[in-house]
Design a protein around this motif. Sequence first.
Motif, PDB file in Angstrom:
ATOM      1  N   GLY A   1      -9.309 -38.235  37.851  1.00  0.00           N
ATOM      2  CA  GLY A   1      -8.379 -39.037  37.079  1.00  0.00           C
ATOM      3  C   GLY A   1      -9.129 -40.106  36.306  1.00  0.00           C
ATOM      4  O   GLY A   1     -10.240 -40.499  36.683  1.00  0.00           O
ATOM      5  N   VAL A   2      -8.513 -40.584  35.225  1.00  0.00           N
ATOM      6  CA  VAL A   2      -9.140 -41.603  34.400  1.00  0.00           C
ATOM      7  C   VAL A   2      -8.048 -42.362  33.645  1.00  0.00           C
ATOM      8  O   VAL A   2      -6.982 -41.808  33.368  1.00  0.00           O
ATOM      9  CB  VAL A   2     -10.167 -40.968  33.424  1.00  0.00           C
ATOM     10  CG1 VAL A   2      -9.500 -40.125  32.359  1.00  0.00           C
ATOM     11  CG2 VAL A   2     -11.075 -42.013  32.809  1.00  0.00           C
ATOM     12  N   LEU A   3      -8.311 -43.619  33.342  1.00  0.00           N
ATOM     13  CA  LEU A   3      -7.411 -44.410  32.508  1.00  0.00           C
ATOM     14  C   LEU A   3      -7.907 -44.399  31.075  1.00  0.00           C
ATOM     15  O   LEU A   3      -9.107 -44.517  30.828  1.00  0.00           O
ATOM     16  CB  LEU A   3      -7.357 -45.864  32.994  1.00  0.00           C
ATOM     17  CG  LEU A   3      -6.482 -46.150  34.198  1.00  0.00           C
ATOM     18  CD1 LEU A   3      -6.649 -47.603  34.624  1.00  0.00           C
ATOM     19  CD2 LEU A   3      -5.026 -45.845  33.907  1.00  0.00           C
ATOM     20  N   TYR A   4      -6.973 -44.278  30.125  1.00  0.00           N
ATOM     21  CA  TYR A   4      -7.305 -44.321  28.704  1.00  0.00           C
ATOM     22  C   TYR A   4      -6.537 -45.460  28.055  1.00  0.00           C
ATOM     23  O   TYR A   4      -5.334 -45.611  28.268  1.00  0.00           O
ATOM     24  CB  TYR A   4      -6.958 -43.003  28.022  1.00  0.00           C
ATOM     25  CG  TYR A   4      -7.199 -43.036  26.526  1.00  0.00           C
ATOM     26  CD1 TYR A   4      -8.495 -43.031  26.030  1.00  0.00           C
ATOM     27  CD2 TYR A   4      -6.144 -43.079  25.629  1.00  0.00           C
ATOM     28  CE1 TYR A   4      -8.738 -43.073  24.660  1.00  0.00           C
ATOM     29  CE2 TYR A   4      -6.378 -43.113  24.269  1.00  0.00           C
ATOM     30  CZ  TYR A   4      -7.672 -43.117  23.787  1.00  0.00           C
ATOM     31  OH  TYR A   4      -7.906 -43.157  22.439  1.00  0.00           O
ATOM     32  N   ASP A   5      -7.239 -46.269  27.275  1.00  0.00           N
ATOM     33  CA  ASP A   5      -6.629 -47.373  26.546  1.00  0.00           C
ATOM     34  C   ASP A   5      -6.528 -46.976  25.078  1.00  0.00           C
ATOM     35  O   ASP A   5      -7.541 -46.915  24.376  1.00  0.00           O
ATOM     36  CB  ASP A   5      -7.478 -48.639  26.701  1.00  0.00           C
ATOM     37  CG  ASP A   5      -6.839 -49.859  26.082  1.00  0.00           C
ATOM     38  OD1 ASP A   5      -6.030 -49.707  25.135  1.00  0.00           O
ATOM     39  OD2 ASP A   5      -7.145 -50.974  26.526  1.00  0.00           O
ATOM     40  N   PRO A   6      -5.319 -46.675  24.577  1.00  0.00           N
ATOM     41  CA  PRO A   6      -5.191 -46.254  23.185  1.00  0.00           C
ATOM     42  C   PRO A   6      -5.513 -47.360  22.176  1.00  0.00           C
ATOM     43  O   PRO A   6      -5.877 -47.061  21.041  1.00  0.00           O
ATOM     44  CB  PRO A   6      -3.730 -45.809  23.060  1.00  0.00           C
ATOM     45  CG  PRO A   6      -3.039 -46.304  24.267  1.00  0.00           C
ATOM     46  CD  PRO A   6      -4.069 -46.622  25.303  1.00  0.00           C
ATOM     47  N   ASP A   7      -5.409 -48.623  22.579  1.00  0.00           N
ATOM     48  CA  ASP A   7      -5.736 -49.713  21.656  1.00  0.00           C
ATOM     49  C   ASP A   7      -7.233 -49.789  21.379  1.00  0.00           C
ATOM     50  O   ASP A   7      -7.666 -49.962  20.243  1.00  0.00           O
ATOM     51  CB  ASP A   7      -5.248 -51.056  22.189  1.00  0.00           C
ATOM     52  CG  ASP A   7      -3.728 -51.168  22.180  1.00  0.00           C
ATOM     53  OD1 ASP A   7      -3.079 -50.466  21.369  1.00  0.00           O
ATOM     54  OD2 ASP A   7      -3.192 -51.949  22.988  1.00  0.00           O
ATOM     55  N   THR A   8      -8.029 -49.654  22.435  1.00  0.00           N
ATOM     56  CA  THR A   8      -9.486 -49.740  22.271  1.00  0.00           C
ATOM     57  C   THR A   8     -10.152 -48.370  22.182  1.00  0.00           C
ATOM     58  O   THR A   8     -11.351 -48.278  21.963  1.00  0.00           O
ATOM     59  CB  THR A   8     -10.117 -50.516  23.448  1.00  0.00           C
ATOM     60  OG1 THR A   8      -9.865 -49.779  24.662  1.00  0.00           O
ATOM     61  CG2 THR A   8      -9.550 -51.921  23.554  1.00  0.00           C
ATOM     62  N   LYS A   9      -9.358 -47.322  22.415  1.00  0.00           N
ATOM     63  CA  LYS A   9      -9.862 -45.936  22.411  1.00  0.00           C
ATOM     64  C   LYS A   9     -11.003 -45.754  23.413  1.00  0.00           C
ATOM     65  O   LYS A   9     -12.005 -45.109  23.122  1.00  0.00           O
ATOM     66  CB  LYS A   9     -10.278 -45.511  21.007  1.00  0.00           C
ATOM     67  CG  LYS A   9      -9.118 -45.486  20.028  1.00  0.00           C
ATOM     68  CD  LYS A   9      -9.569 -45.063  18.649  1.00  0.00           C
ATOM     69  CE  LYS A   9      -8.446 -44.902  17.679  1.00  0.00           C
ATOM     70  NZ  LYS A   9      -7.538 -45.977  17.457  1.00  0.00           N
ATOM     71  N   THR A  10     -10.818 -46.351  24.611  1.00  0.00           N
ATOM     72  CA  THR A  10     -11.848 -46.250  25.644  1.00  0.00           C
ATOM     73  C   THR A  10     -11.248 -45.715  26.946  1.00  0.00           C
ATOM     74  O   THR A  10     -10.055 -45.873  27.204  1.00  0.00           O
ATOM     75  CB  THR A  10     -12.495 -47.619  25.931  1.00  0.00           C
ATOM     76  OG1 THR A  10     -11.474 -48.540  26.330  1.00  0.00           O
ATOM     77  CG2 THR A  10     -13.232 -48.145  24.707  1.00  0.00           C
ATOM     78  N   PHE A  11     -12.110 -45.105  27.733  1.00  0.00           N
ATOM     79  CA  PHE A  11     -11.750 -44.625  29.060  1.00  0.00           C
ATOM     80  C   PHE A  11     -12.346 -45.560  30.096  1.00  0.00           C
ATOM     81  O   PHE A  11     -13.413 -46.152  29.879  1.00  0.00           O
ATOM     82  CB  PHE A  11     -12.301 -43.210  29.288  1.00  0.00           C
ATOM     83  CG  PHE A  11     -11.627 -42.161  28.451  1.00  0.00           C
ATOM     84  CD1 PHE A  11     -10.500 -41.509  28.891  1.00  0.00           C
ATOM     85  CD2 PHE A  11     -12.141 -41.831  27.196  1.00  0.00           C
ATOM     86  CE1 PHE A  11      -9.885 -40.532  28.124  1.00  0.00           C
ATOM     87  CE2 PHE A  11     -11.526 -40.858  26.411  1.00  0.00           C
ATOM     88  CZ  PHE A  11     -10.406 -40.218  26.872  1.00  0.00           C
ATOM     89  N   SER A  12     -11.680 -45.682  31.250  1.00  0.00           N
ATOM     90  CA  SER A  12     -12.222 -46.499  32.330  1.00  0.00           C
ATOM     91  C   SER A  12     -11.727 -45.938  33.669  1.00  0.00           C
ATOM     92  O   SER A  12     -10.810 -45.129  33.725  1.00  0.00           O
ATOM     93  CB  SER A  12     -11.788 -47.958  32.194  1.00  0.00           C
ATOM     94  OG  SER A  12     -10.389 -48.076  32.334  1.00  0.00           O
ATOM     95  N   GLN A  13     -12.356 -46.395  34.720  1.00  0.00           N
ATOM     96  CA  GLN A  13     -11.983 -46.084  36.102  1.00  0.00           C
ATOM     97  C   GLN A  13     -11.924 -44.582  36.386  1.00  0.00           C
ATOM     98  O   GLN A  13     -11.010 -44.096  37.051  1.00  0.00           O
ATOM     99  CB  GLN A  13     -10.661 -46.764  36.454  1.00  0.00           C
ATOM    100  CG  GLN A  13     -10.759 -48.272  36.369  1.00  0.00           C
ATOM    101  CD  GLN A  13      -9.517 -48.974  36.839  1.00  0.00           C
ATOM    102  OE1 GLN A  13      -8.804 -48.467  37.706  1.00  0.00           O
ATOM    103  NE2 GLN A  13      -9.242 -50.144  36.280  1.00  0.00           N
ATOM    104  N   LEU A  14     -12.918 -43.853  35.900  1.00  0.00           N
ATOM    105  CA  LEU A  14     -13.031 -42.438  36.234  1.00  0.00           C
ATOM    106  C   LEU A  14     -13.213 -42.298  37.734  1.00  0.00           C
ATOM    107  O   LEU A  14     -14.069 -42.964  38.322  1.00  0.00           O
ATOM    108  CB  LEU A  14     -14.208 -41.805  35.490  1.00  0.00           C
ATOM    109  CG  LEU A  14     -14.555 -40.369  35.873  1.00  0.00           C
ATOM    110  CD1 LEU A  14     -13.432 -39.419  35.508  1.00  0.00           C
ATOM    111  CD2 LEU A  14     -15.852 -39.947  35.207  1.00  0.00           C
ATOM    112  N   ASP A  15     -12.419 -41.449  38.352  1.00  0.00           N
ATOM    113  CA  ASP A  15     -12.524 -41.243  39.786  1.00  0.00           C
ATOM    114  C   ASP A  15     -12.320 -39.768  40.083  1.00  0.00           C
ATOM    115  O   ASP A  15     -11.387 -39.151  39.577  1.00  0.00           O
ATOM    116  CB  ASP A  15     -11.475 -42.075  40.522  1.00  0.00           C
ATOM    117  CG  ASP A  15     -11.721 -42.147  42.004  1.00  0.00           C
ATOM    118  OD1 ASP A  15     -12.858 -41.896  42.448  1.00  0.00           O
ATOM    119  OD2 ASP A  15     -10.773 -42.458  42.745  1.00  0.00           O
TER     120      ASP A  15
END
Length: 75
Positions: free
Chosen positions: A56-70
């Motif tokens: 799973g991963v979080l995507y921020d559409p405002d910054t177009k970045t992914f974070s917290q890949l697990d």
Amino acid sequence: MNPEATFRQYLGVIVDNRRLIYVNAIAASTLKLPNFSDNPRINPVIICDGGSAFWGVLYDPDTKTFSQLDANGAI
């Protein structure tokens, strides 16, 4: 982790007042197992200790970045 070999579920979440998208990736082969009865297009799939094919991963559409890949095991 092979994104092409996964079925993905997308869920809108709010974290610290930011609208994000959570991507839940499931090994596509799991959905074909005879004992798998949930409809993944409607119900969230939760796998415990499934290995790196479940992640799973979080995507921020405002910054177009992914974070917290697990992953559900070693990557």
